[in-house]
Design an enzyme around this catalytic site. Structure first.
Site, short mmCIF file in Angstrom:
data_model
loop_
_atom_site.label_atom_id
_atom_site.label_comp_id
_atom_site.label_asym_id
_atom_site.label_seq_id
_atom_site.Cartn_x
_atom_site.Cartn_y
_atom_site.Cartn_z
N GLU A 179 -25.55 11.69 29.30
CA GLU A 179 -25.84 12.06 27.92
C GLU A 179 -24.65 11.86 27.00
O GLU A 179 -24.64 12.36 25.87
CB GLU A 179 -26.36 13.49 27.87
CG GLU A 179 -27.67 13.63 28.65
CD GLU A 179 -28.25 15.02 28.59
OE1 GLU A 179 -27.62 15.92 27.99
OE2 GLU A 179 -29.35 15.22 29.15
N LYS A 224 -39.65 19.24 24.75
CA LYS A 224 -39.50 17.88 25.26
C LYS A 224 -40.88 17.24 25.30
O LYS A 224 -41.75 17.69 26.05
CB LYS A 224 -38.88 17.89 26.66
CG LYS A 224 -37.43 18.36 26.70
CD LYS A 224 -36.94 18.44 28.14
CE LYS A 224 -35.45 18.75 28.19
NZ LYS A 224 -34.99 18.96 29.59
#
EC number: 4.2.1.11
Length: 434
Positions: free
Chosen positions: A207, A343
């Site tokens: 990330e 999400k």
């Protein structure tokens, strides 16, 4: 005309070099939408199913040709023959859910269904000549989110010997999103310099955060605080800290076993000891948010944690709630956590995603719109964050184009909104005593 005339899926690659699904939708009038589906590394056991081929001779079993075929051969004919309008998002999403017929989208795959759902919304926005956030949120979508910037990666997202998966900074003292992004970037670069001076690795994880071999959790936290101060900002006033513990990744048989990631020196804690440990960290450091501090099935532990620190720390359920309204409703009823991570691929359609955000906000829970560790150039989550006035977004560090793409989209949106744009900073944590 708004009638959909073509739906087409293909296999492409995500930020980890793994296959994922891309879907394109076209209408009679030529309006067009494209969507790419993200993928997670640490996943909740109740998430919607991401359909993979399992053929080890191709992409090590991670191919998505089955999901692609399900779009092209099952979903597409249903939409085209049904002459669905691209503006009828809810009906299309419900049709796909019914067509799948399973509680977890295991037949067609959430990656197939979500790709179509987002591509339909993008085509609808194109048809109306609107940016996606405006199509999804109307004139009321105007709040820019506080970025939760994951600048140190641990756990399943890196090879660093730290159990917690993410260490984040939150620039709540900034007055605009643009300013918050600058603050975060300056802290990120100061952190890199500090790591280099200590002779630590400055390569980045999935990330975009650093993954050095710190001497434990507190070493990571104190180094981040040092970087905040070196950048000229005040920890606990202008910039706060956050964790994603991803506790389900090191919880087994009632024990939080830190040695899974930290080796022989890693502690083994009971649920009560895990709560005590997190409270000690909150007492010692300027922490404003903790995600998945307890295992997704340890509801008693979650209850203890919420009662202990839920009035002063945002307790976010990711693996706990998996963007699922049924599980969230149970959590709200039992006073578990005070926030939900959103999400889109955990649940599989935009309609269900928006339902989860609405349920959370009505109950006084915050909603944090989030990326996945396996991302693409798709920027839909940036538009969702603004459309729903979520107030917070989690989309990685200040490196890697798959992360920066979302930040750049938010900069564009803030520019477009001009004087109507809002950045609420600390007020985005509206259910805490701050």
């Amino acid at each position: 005309m708004p009638i959909i005339t073509d739906v087409y899926a293909r296999e492409v690659l995500d930020s980890r070099g793994n296959p994922t699904v891309e879907v394109e939708v076209l209408t009679e009038s030529g309006a067009f939408g494209r969507a790419l589906v993200p993928s997670g590394a640490s996943t909740g056991e109740h998430e919607a199913v991401e359909l993979r081929d399992g053929d080890k001779s191709r992409y090590l079993g991670k191919g998505v040709t089955k999901a692609v075929e399900n779009v092209n051969e099952i979903i597409a004919p249903e939409i085209i023959e049904g002459e669905f309008s691209v503006l009828d998002q809810v009906s299309i999403d419900k049709m796909m859910i019914a067509l799948d017929g399973t509680p977890n989208k295991g037949k067609l795959g959430a990656n197939a269904i979500l790709g179509v759902s987002i591509a339909v919304a993008r085509a609808a926005a194109d048809l109306l000549g609107q940016p996606l956030y405006k199509y999804l949120g109307g004139f009321n979508g105007k709040q820019l989110p506080v970025p939760m910037m994951n600048i140190v990666n641990g756990g399943s997202h890196s090879d660093a010997p730290i159990a917690f998966q993410e260490f984040m900074i939150l620039p709540v003292g900034a007055t605009t999103f643009k300013e918050s992004l600058r603050w975060g970037t300056e802290i990120f670069h100061n952190l890199k310099s500090i790591l280099s001076q200590r002779g630590l690795e400055t390569a980045v994880g999935d990330e975009g955060g650093f993954a050095p071999k710190f001497e434990g959790t507190e070493d990571a936290v104190e180094t981040i605080i040092q970087a905040i101060e070196a950048a000229g900002y005040k920890p606990g006033e202008e910039v706060f800290l956050g964790f994603d513990c991803a506790s389900s990744e090191f919880y087994e048989n009632g024990v939080y076993d830190y040695s899974k990631f930290e080796g022989e020196h890693g502690a083994k804690r009971t649920a009560a000891e895990q709560v005590d440990y997190l409270e000690q960290l909150v007492d010692k450091y300027p922490i404003i948010t903790i995600e998945d501090g307890m295992d997704e099935n340890d509801w008693d532990g979650w209850k203890q944690l919420t009662e202990r620190i839920g009035d002063r720390v945002q307790l976010v359920g990711d693996d706990l709630f998996v963007t699922n309204t049924e599980i969230l409703a149970k959590g709200i009823e039992n006073g578990i956590g005070n926030s939900i991570l959103i999400k889109v691929n955990q649940i599989g359609t935009l309609t269900e995603t928006f339902d989860a955000i609405e349920m959370a906000q009505k109950a006084g829970y915050t909603a944090v719109v989030s990326h996945r560790s396996g991302e693409t150039e798709d920027t839909t989550i940036a538009d969702i964050a603004v459309a729903t006035n979520a107030g917070q977004i989690k989309t990685g560090s200040l490196s890697r184009t798959d992360r920066i793409a979302k930040y750049n989209q938010l900069l564009r949106i803030e520019d477009e909104l001009f004087e109507t744009a809002k950045y609420d900073g600390i007020k985005s944590f509206y259910n805490l005593d701050k």
